[in-house]
Design an enzyme around this catalytic site. Structure first.
Site, PDB file in Angstrom:
ATOM      1  N   HIS A   1       0.852  -1.187   0.000  1.00  0.00           N
ATOM      2  CA  HIS A   1       0.000   0.000   0.000  1.00  0.00           C
ATOM      3  C   HIS A   1       0.896   1.248   0.000  1.00  0.00           C
ATOM      4  CE1 HIS A   1      -4.024  -1.810   1.661  1.00  0.00           C
ATOM      5  NE2 HIS A   1      -3.557  -2.457   0.618  1.00  0.00           N
TER       6      HIS A   1
ATOM      7  N   GLU B   1       0.875   3.894   1.797  1.00  0.00           N
ATOM      8  CA  GLU B   1       1.326   4.338   3.128  1.00  0.00           C
ATOM      9  C   GLU B   1       2.501   3.505   3.634  1.00  0.00           C
ATOM     10  OE1 GLU B   1      -1.748   3.444   2.112  1.00  0.00           O
ATOM     11  OE2 GLU B   1      -3.261   4.122   3.535  1.00  0.00           O
TER      12      GLU B   1
ATOM     13  N   CYS C   1      -6.193   1.733   5.759  1.00  0.00           N
ATOM     14  CA  CYS C   1      -6.806   0.481   6.245  1.00  0.00           C
ATOM     15  C   CYS C   1      -6.177   0.145   7.600  1.00  0.00           C
ATOM     16  CB  CYS C   1      -6.586  -0.645   5.236  1.00  0.00           C
ATOM     17  SG  CYS C   1      -4.887  -1.266   5.197  1.00  0.00           S
TER      18      CYS C   1
ATOM     19  N   CYS D   1      -2.339  -0.361   7.539  1.00  0.00           N
ATOM     20  CA  CYS D   1      -1.583   0.894   7.456  1.00  0.00           C
ATOM     21  C   CYS D   1      -1.724   1.710   8.741  1.00  0.00           C
ATOM     22  CB  CYS D   1      -2.040   1.689   6.243  1.00  0.00           C
ATOM     23  SG  CYS D   1      -1.639   0.840   4.694  1.00  0.00           S
TER      24      CYS D   1
END
Lengths: 150, 150
Positions: B57, B59, B87, B90
């Site tokens: 992801h 992040e 999410c 993260c």
């Protein structure tokens, strides 16, 4: 007890071997293996200090390595063996992998995912805890005792 | 509106640029930058398909890159700008970084961390949402519409 090479104990002992490697590197001793079709497809240990990266938990690296080995990012038919209960980050990653099963050793009463009230894992992920928990706990205690003496 | 180079809008626009790079790579378009002392120290976009890795992801990559750039694994004086609500994975990583502030664009009503009842972020992490949310949402909608047409 007979330890067949496909027993949960066998694979957790492999995860403990990884945890010991972390201990030797002066990392919080947590180890993990991912098993698919009775074969270890990934092994990893905590490397947050070595890599200077809080995301380098054993489980995160094991997920990445397993997906790389298997050529698909989902781990539906795999089991994660990890010596310490996954944190929220690792449980969140496990959700995305849709991993079939997670078996962990020691509980983490401070930051383990099960301390959170809400359901974190994917609905299809089975969970089993306290497998060789004493071995994992002893290793963690030895690490933190060593740290306190420094 | 004047857009100074240290405004939240400016940095979120940079995160949106990253999201567009993800879009062009046929990835779910999410982008992130980490800012420290009014300087972008890391920028990243979602690469889960390209890297075949659910942990990739925006992040997560941004945290790793920021820590690498700064030479320390904590991001206490930094702000994460991300186009979509983080999410649980993260947010869990953000906890470990102890990041000072998270500013996100669109809300993620399915998997956003704030959909979980329990407090996930570090107690010292400030949060701000809905910054340039429309731009982020439009990009996400365009992506999923394109996917549906395939």
């Amino acid at each position: 007890m007979t330890l067949t090479i496909s027993s949960d104990e066998y694979f957790m002992k492999e995860a403990l071997k990884e945890a010991r490697k972390a201990f030797e590197r002066d990392e919080v001793p947590v180890g993990a293996v991912v098993v698919c079709d009775k074969t270890i497809v990934a092994r990893a240990h905590n490397l947050t200090e070595t890599l200077n990266d809080v995301t380098a938990h054993a489980e995160m690296q094991a997920f990445t390595a397993a997906a790389n080995y298997l050529g698909g990012k989902y781990l539906k038919d795999c089991t994660l063996y990890v010596t310490l209960e996954p944190c929220l980050m690792c449980a969140g990653a496990a959700y995305w992998t849709q991993i079939g099963k997670i078996i962990y050793g020691a509980s983490d009463e401070k930051r383990g995912f099960s301390t959170f009230k809400t359901k974190v894992l994917h609905p299809s992920t089975q969970i089993k805890n306290a497998l060789l928990a004493d071995e994992s706990t002893q290793l963690l205690q030895a690490f933190f005792e060593k740290k306190r003496k420094l």
